[in-house]
Design a protein around this motif. Structure first.
Motif, PDB file in Angstrom:
ATOM      1  N   GLY A 151       0.847  -1.293  -0.138  1.00 28.77           N
ATOM      2  CA  GLY A 151       0.164   0.156  -0.053  1.00 28.77           C
ATOM      3  C   GLY A 151       0.618   1.251   0.079  1.00 28.77           C
ATOM      4  O   GLY A 151       0.290   2.412   0.339  1.00 28.77           O
ATOM      5  N   LYS A 152       2.004   1.242  -0.469  1.00 28.55           N
ATOM      6  CA  LYS A 152       2.920   2.399  -0.417  1.00 28.55           C
ATOM      7  C   LYS A 152       2.415   3.436  -1.583  1.00 28.55           C
ATOM      8  O   LYS A 152       2.029   4.656  -1.257  1.00 28.55           O
ATOM      9  N   SER A 153       1.725   3.094  -2.564  1.00 31.69           N
ATOM     10  CA  SER A 153       1.523   4.008  -3.400  1.00 31.69           C
ATOM     11  C   SER A 153       0.099   4.490  -3.289  1.00 31.69           C
ATOM     12  O   SER A 153      -0.112   5.943  -3.293  1.00 31.69           O
ATOM     13  N   ALA A 154      -0.744   3.930  -2.700  1.00 31.08           N
ATOM     14  CA  ALA A 154      -1.980   4.196  -2.366  1.00 31.08           C
ATOM     15  C   ALA A 154      -1.856   5.025  -1.011  1.00 31.08           C
ATOM     16  O   ALA A 154      -2.396   6.394  -0.884  1.00 31.08           O
ATOM     17  N   PHE A 168       9.205   7.373  -7.588  1.00 32.89           N
ATOM     18  CA  PHE A 168      10.416   7.088  -7.474  1.00 32.89           C
ATOM     19  C   PHE A 168      10.446   5.276  -7.521  1.00 32.89           C
ATOM     20  O   PHE A 168      11.321   4.712  -7.403  1.00 32.89           O
ATOM     21  N   ASP A 169       9.303   4.760  -7.802  1.00 37.05           N
ATOM     22  CA  ASP A 169       9.191   3.603  -8.004  1.00 37.05           C
ATOM     23  C   ASP A 169       9.651   3.146  -9.545  1.00 37.05           C
ATOM     24  O   ASP A 169       8.630   2.715 -10.348  1.00 37.05           O
ATOM     25  N   LEU A 170      10.871   3.261  -9.881  1.00 35.64           N
ATOM     26  CA  LEU A 170      11.133   3.146 -11.202  1.00 35.64           C
ATOM     27  C   LEU A 170      11.059   1.755 -11.937  1.00 35.64           C
ATOM     28  O   LEU A 170      10.839   1.781 -13.136  1.00 35.64           O
ATOM     29  N   PRO A 187       6.172   1.415 -11.727  1.00 37.06           N
ATOM     30  CA  PRO A 187       5.758   2.732 -11.559  1.00 37.06           C
ATOM     31  C   PRO A 187       4.163   2.584 -11.596  1.00 37.06           C
ATOM     32  O   PRO A 187       3.657   1.526 -12.275  1.00 37.06           O
ATOM     33  N   SER A 188       3.275   3.313 -10.408  1.00 31.71           N
ATOM     34  CA  SER A 188       1.906   2.990 -10.670  1.00 31.71           C
ATOM     35  C   SER A 188       1.301   4.266 -10.202  1.00 31.71           C
ATOM     36  O   SER A 188      -0.121   4.460 -10.382  1.00 31.71           O
ATOM     37  N   VAL A 189       1.788   5.449 -10.035  1.00 29.89           N
ATOM     38  CA  VAL A 189       1.296   6.719  -9.768  1.00 29.89           C
ATOM     39  C   VAL A 189       0.057   7.158 -10.827  1.00 29.89           C
ATOM     40  O   VAL A 189      -0.925   7.580 -10.479  1.00 29.89           O
ATOM     41  N   LEU A 249       7.822  10.844  -1.587  1.00 27.87           N
ATOM     42  CA  LEU A 249       8.465  10.200  -2.738  1.00 27.87           C
ATOM     43  C   LEU A 249       8.064   8.642  -2.343  1.00 27.87           C
ATOM     44  O   LEU A 249       7.983   7.964  -1.447  1.00 27.87           O
ATOM     45  N   ASP A 250       7.444   8.155  -3.461  1.00 27.87           N
ATOM     46  CA  ASP A 250       6.933   6.679  -3.719  1.00 27.87           C
ATOM     47  C   ASP A 250       8.067   5.927  -3.828  1.00 27.87           C
ATOM     48  O   ASP A 250       9.069   6.586  -4.648  1.00 27.87           O
ATOM     49  N   SER A 251       8.055   4.681  -3.651  1.00 27.84           N
ATOM     50  CA  SER A 251       9.475   3.945  -3.728  1.00 27.84           C
ATOM     51  C   SER A 251       9.179   2.492  -4.088  1.00 27.84           C
ATOM     52  O   SER A 251       8.087   2.051  -3.607  1.00 27.84           O
TER      53      SER A 251
END
Ligand SMILES: Nc1ncnc2c1ncn2[C@@H]1O[C@H](COP(=O)(O)OP(=O)(O)O)[C@@H](O)[C@H]1O
Ligand SMILES: [Mg+2]
Length: 248
Positions: A71-74, A96-98, A101-103, A174-176
């Protein structure tokens, strides 16, 4: 006078158009149900961060977790929407979850040039900033270039980007990727003012959560705390969603 309605056409009616419906991820509760109970939990998290932060710090906040699918991105999206509700507060989320990516997808938007282009110097920062649709909350997607995340994240351009954004935004989120499978989050954590660890109750293996905090702190992260999402789910050890592309 009579009009031949059957033949009449409004100007431009021959031009095809597509009505694109924006499908925002259902877990972005601040978008779908801003007055609901679940949104309040993200406001409580926001308030804690703001209270921790009387002088405007930590302003850059890494959101990570032990493993994938917690649930990091959410969480980072909900937190961004919650921050934007505050007066005189502007937030920006960087995907930054290269590796996964999901944003942009969670916001119901197409992928577009973003961090990879900015960090390789292929595009100015400003061109990568996109609107979420909510005043006071923008984002920069991961971008379209294929890169080696390890090398890119270690570059001083990341610091330059964070510093430039601090001129314009009150909070940089920063999402990661998760901490255990790859080192990206550790590399980023050391350069952020604070790190938040998302823990999904009943699915986050305790041992791995502890190991993540240890790894992050050893790398110089300021681990502010954990945000617990209380949901039942499959055992991450056997769940496809928790697989992660190998380190490159
Ligand atoms: N607050 C929540 N409550 C219940 N399930 C959630 C919540 N947030 C996310 N999820 C579930 O977890 C999945 C992964 O969420 P995501 O934010 O993409 O995780 P990560 O970025 O850590 O991989 C979502 O597709 C959804 O099924
Ligand atoms: Mg994610």
């Amino acid at each position: 006078m009579s009009e031949d309605l059957g033949e009449s056409r409004a100007p431009g009616v021959d031009e095809p158009f597509v009505l694109v419906e924006r499908v925002v991820d259902p877990y972005i509760v601040l978008f779908h149900e801003p007055s609901g109970f679940r949104s309040e939990q993200f406001r409580a998290l926001r308030n804690k961060l703001v209270v921790m932060n009387p002088e405007g710090l930590p302003r850059s906040l890494l959101v990570t977790s032990a493993v994938q699918g917690e649930g990091k991105s959410a969480t980072s999206l909900n937190l961004g929407f919650a921050l934007a509700e505050l007066e005189n507060t502007r937030a920006i989320l960087l995907d930054f979850d290269l590796r996964q990516p999901s944003v942009s997808g969670m916001l119901g938007l197409q992928p577009a040039p973003g961090l990879t282009e900015i960090l390789t110097g292929a595009m100015p920062m400003r061109e990568g900033i996109r609107e979420t649709g909510r005043e006071g909350f923008d984002f920069i997607g991961a971008g379209l270039l294929k890169v080696r995340p390890g090398e890119l994240l270690a570059s001083s351009r990341v610091d330059d980007l964070l510093n430039a954004l601090k001129e314009e935004y009150s909070y940089i989120l920063l999402d990661s990727p998760p901490v255990i499978p790859v080192t990206d989050a550790g590399i980023l954590a050391a350069r952020c003012d604070g790190t938040l660890l998302v823990v999904r109750l009943e699915t986050s293996p305790k041992k791995l959560v502890k190991q993540s905090v240890k790894n992050l702190e050893e790398l110089g992260a300021n681990v502010l705390g954990t945000f617990v999402i209380g949901i039942r789910g499959a055992d991450p050890a056997y769940d496809e969603r928790y697989r992660y592309p190998e380190e490159s």
